[in-house]
Design a protein around this motif. Structure first.
Motif, PDB file in Angstrom:
ATOM      1  N   SER A 306      36.021  41.447  33.155  1.00 26.59           N
ATOM      2  CA  SER A 306      35.971  40.286  32.172  1.00 26.59           C
ATOM      3  C   SER A 306      37.069  39.268  32.440  1.00 26.59           C
ATOM      4  O   SER A 306      36.853  38.236  32.151  1.00 26.59           O
ATOM      5  N   VAL A 307      38.060  39.785  33.050  1.00 25.93           N
ATOM      6  CA  VAL A 307      39.330  38.719  33.247  1.00 25.93           C
ATOM      7  C   VAL A 307      38.823  37.706  34.451  1.00 25.93           C
ATOM      8  O   VAL A 307      38.722  36.645  34.035  1.00 25.93           O
ATOM      9  N   ILE A 308      38.045  38.119  35.251  1.00 25.42           N
ATOM     10  CA  ILE A 308      37.543  37.248  36.379  1.00 25.42           C
ATOM     11  C   ILE A 308      36.050  36.458  35.748  1.00 25.42           C
ATOM     12  O   ILE A 308      35.695  35.259  35.848  1.00 25.42           O
ATOM     13  N   ALA A 312      33.116  32.328  34.769  1.00 27.59           N
ATOM     14  CA  ALA A 312      31.648  32.348  35.149  1.00 27.59           C
ATOM     15  C   ALA A 312      30.958  32.697  34.062  1.00 27.59           C
ATOM     16  O   ALA A 312      29.922  33.974  34.126  1.00 27.59           O
ATOM     17  N   ASN A 313      30.859  32.226  32.663  1.00 28.88           N
ATOM     18  CA  ASN A 313      30.081  32.314  31.663  1.00 28.88           C
ATOM     19  C   ASN A 313      30.252  33.810  31.128  1.00 28.88           C
ATOM     20  O   ASN A 313      29.082  34.083  30.385  1.00 28.88           O
ATOM     21  N   ASN A 314      31.085  34.372  31.481  1.00 30.01           N
ATOM     22  CA  ASN A 314      31.537  35.862  30.865  1.00 30.01           C
ATOM     23  C   ASN A 314      30.450  36.854  31.387  1.00 30.01           C
ATOM     24  O   ASN A 314      30.228  38.028  30.961  1.00 30.01           O
ATOM     25  N   ILE A 315      29.975  36.507  32.428  1.00 31.77           N
ATOM     26  CA  ILE A 315      28.818  37.540  33.293  1.00 31.77           C
ATOM     27  C   ILE A 315      29.421  38.511  34.009  1.00 31.77           C
ATOM     28  O   ILE A 315      30.546  38.443  34.975  1.00 31.77           O
ATOM     29  N   VAL A 316      29.015  39.752  33.830  1.00 33.33           N
ATOM     30  CA  VAL A 316      29.530  40.977  34.457  1.00 33.33           C
ATOM     31  C   VAL A 316      28.411  41.500  35.089  1.00 33.33           C
ATOM     32  O   VAL A 316      27.267  41.914  34.357  1.00 33.33           O
ATOM     33  N   SER A 334      31.033  44.324  38.626  1.00 31.05           N
ATOM     34  CA  SER A 334      31.463  43.308  39.362  1.00 31.05           C
ATOM     35  C   SER A 334      31.448  41.942  38.579  1.00 31.05           C
ATOM     36  O   SER A 334      30.754  41.672  37.632  1.00 31.05           O
ATOM     37  N   ALA A 335      32.428  40.953  39.012  1.00 28.48           N
ATOM     38  CA  ALA A 335      32.342  39.513  38.626  1.00 28.48           C
ATOM     39  C   ALA A 335      32.834  38.660  39.522  1.00 28.48           C
ATOM     40  O   ALA A 335      33.643  38.946  40.472  1.00 28.48           O
ATOM     41  N   VAL A 336      32.142  37.387  39.669  1.00 26.60           N
ATOM     42  CA  VAL A 336      32.465  36.356  40.551  1.00 26.60           C
ATOM     43  C   VAL A 336      32.755  35.194  39.831  1.00 26.60           C
ATOM     44  O   VAL A 336      31.817  34.799  39.103  1.00 26.60           O
ATOM     45  N   ALA A 337      33.597  34.499  40.303  1.00 26.61           N
ATOM     46  CA  ALA A 337      34.093  33.211  39.647  1.00 26.61           C
ATOM     47  C   ALA A 337      34.497  32.159  40.600  1.00 26.61           C
ATOM     48  O   ALA A 337      35.618  32.640  41.444  1.00 26.61           O
ATOM     49  N   ALA A 338      33.797  31.005  40.992  1.00 22.77           N
ATOM     50  CA  ALA A 338      34.272  30.078  42.139  1.00 22.77           C
ATOM     51  C   ALA A 338      35.607  29.679  41.882  1.00 22.77           C
ATOM     52  O   ALA A 338      36.381  29.787  43.212  1.00 22.77           O
ATOM     53  N   GLU A 339      36.175  29.433  40.857  1.00 22.95           N
ATOM     54  CA  GLU A 339      37.671  28.912  40.573  1.00 22.95           C
ATOM     55  C   GLU A 339      38.516  30.143  40.393  1.00 22.95           C
ATOM     56  O   GLU A 339      39.858  29.743  40.522  1.00 22.95           O
ATOM     57  N   LEU A 340      38.062  31.371  40.148  1.00 25.07           N
ATOM     58  CA  LEU A 340      39.214  32.397  39.776  1.00 25.07           C
ATOM     59  C   LEU A 340      39.119  33.626  41.103  1.00 25.07           C
ATOM     60  O   LEU A 340      40.162  34.121  41.206  1.00 25.07           O
ATOM     61  N   GLY A 341      38.068  33.821  41.505  1.00 22.50           N
ATOM     62  CA  GLY A 341      37.802  35.138  42.571  1.00 22.50           C
ATOM     63  C   GLY A 341      36.744  35.885  42.223  1.00 22.50           C
ATOM     64  O   GLY A 341      35.810  35.512  41.740  1.00 22.50           O
TER      65      GLY A 341
END
Length: 411
Positions: A306-308, A312-316, A334-341
């Motif tokens: 959830s930190v990442i 990304a719209n809180n998507i896990v 997993s979680a993926v966010a373009a600006e966070l990692g």
């Protein structure tokens, strides 16, 4: 007449101590312990209204009642009344500004308080040791009247079970009153062929559905459905946490209200008018993949993801892998966010059926996992675009089901 007024003024000037109590003007007099009064004010204070259009609702009604002190507050949606042990010398009532009264009582030492009300000046006089105070009040008759329970038999609910039921359902209700039915919790009472009564608490906010059922030791004359505001039930749960005694519930149909009695406290709530959505139609009756995961493992993995997911719209994403030649069944979170990692957790899981992937709102998962009491949780899925069905897993699992709508994720 003027002579009498002049004589009274001369008499007042001759009094050396302006704090002297004039007994014949007091309409109410009692004594109680500071800690008991402070606790009572804290309980009823949660129902105090901040509506400036109705100033009397920012008050707490202080009244004597059959040898005890009765404190009441309301915001016209809920009303809370608390009885406090007191030594009553004279009966009466007065409304006192809630914040001033509660804050002042909280500053006093844990001693006996001597309190009386002056009818002519609408003033509450408080004495504690060497401290004396006068708090301005308002006429008691301006305060809304207290709702009395009906003569109907009360529905008795186990305090611990009711608290658990509310915790597992109320969080799924809509957070605002723009949709009052979805901001409420459906309380559905039914009876089977042999007469066993079951209570189901149901809440939904368009994105998730929570259903908790419990058999009751109560004879039901006929099936009944009422919708109680989730905020009211959360207050009931807070009160239930302080007792082991059964909670009495009265449905006041003629007033569209429900009353809960918890020891020396009563809470009355307005009911929500309307029909609750047909929730049973939302619950999937089949699945393609069934996965059993350790609750704490999934909770920890989702909390990290959830930190990442904040970026990304809180998507896990959950990926269930069935056992095959490459190894035992397992799950990745997993979680993926373009600006966070990105972040991936691989956890043990028992997967029955096909491998499956699905994505959820991280906050919804964490809300659910916070109220699951069993060591393991079961997830049933049919496709990435179909609702996920969560149930507690284990010999002591309650009859609890939670549905979460998935989030769309582009491949």
């Amino acid at each position: 007449m003027m002579g009498l007024l002049a004589a009274w003024a001369t008499h007042r000037q001759s009094i050396p101590d302006q704090q002297t109590v004039i007994r014949w003007r007091a309409m109410m007099r009692f004594s109680c312990l500071q800690e008991n009064l402070a606790r009572g004010l804290s309980i009823v204070g949660r129902a105090v209204s901040s509506r400036m259009s109705l100033p009397i609702l920012s008050n707490i009604l202080v009244a004597t009642d059959a040898g005890r002190l009765r404190l009441s507050a309301t915001n016209l949606e809920i009303a809370i009344t608390c009885w406090v042990g007191a030594k009553v010398e004279e009966e009466g009532a007065i409304a006192v500004p809630a914040r001033t009264f509660a804050d002042f009582i909280a500053t006093l030492p844990a001693q006996t308080l001597e309190i009386e009300a002056d009818e002519s000046k609408q003033t509450l006089r408080i004495q504690c040791g060497r401290n004396r105070a006068n708090l301005k009040g308002n006429p008691a008759e301006d305060f809304p009247a207290r709702v009395q329970p009906t003569a109907e038999k009360a529905i008795e609910l186990d305090a611990a079970i009711l608290r658990d039921m509310i915790a597992q359902v109320a969080f799924a209700a809509a957070p605002d009153m723009e949709r009052p039915i979805l901001a409420g919790v459906l309380a559905e009472f039914t009876a089977d062929e042999v007469g066993t009564t079951t209570l189901a608490l149901v809440a939904a906010d368009s994105f998730r559905l929570s259903v908790r059922t419990q058999k009751l030791d109560h004879d039901l004359s006929s099936p009944m459905q009422i919708i109680i505001p989730a905020r009211s039930l959360n207050e009931v749960a807070r009160l239930a946490a302080e007792t082991e005694q059964p909670i009495q519930m009265y449905v006041l149909k003629d007033r569209s209200q429900v009353l809960f009695r918890v020891n020396d406290v009563e809470l009355v709530s307005q009911l929500v008018e309307g029909l609750f959505p047909p929730y049973k139609q939302i619950i999937p009756q089949s699945y393609v993949t069934r996965t059993v995961i350790a609750t704490k493992d999934l909770q920890a993995a989702v909390r990290r993801a959830s930190v990442i997911a904040r970026g990304a719209n809180n998507i896990v994403r959950l990926q269930m892998f069935a056992e095959d030649a490459s190894g035992p069944s397992h799950m990745t979170v997993s979680a993926v966010a373009a600006e966070l990692g990105d972040n991936v957790d691989d956890i043990d899981a028992l997967v029955e059926g096909q491998s499956m992937r699905i994505a959820f709102n991280a906050r919804y998962l964490l809300d659910l996992l916070e109220v699951v009491r069993t060591d393991n949780i079961l997830l049933e899925t049919s496709s990435p675009s179909s609702p996920g069905v969560f149930r507690p897993q284990g010999p002591d699992a309650a009859d609890f089901i939670h549905i979460v709508m998935p989030m769309y994720v582009a491949d």
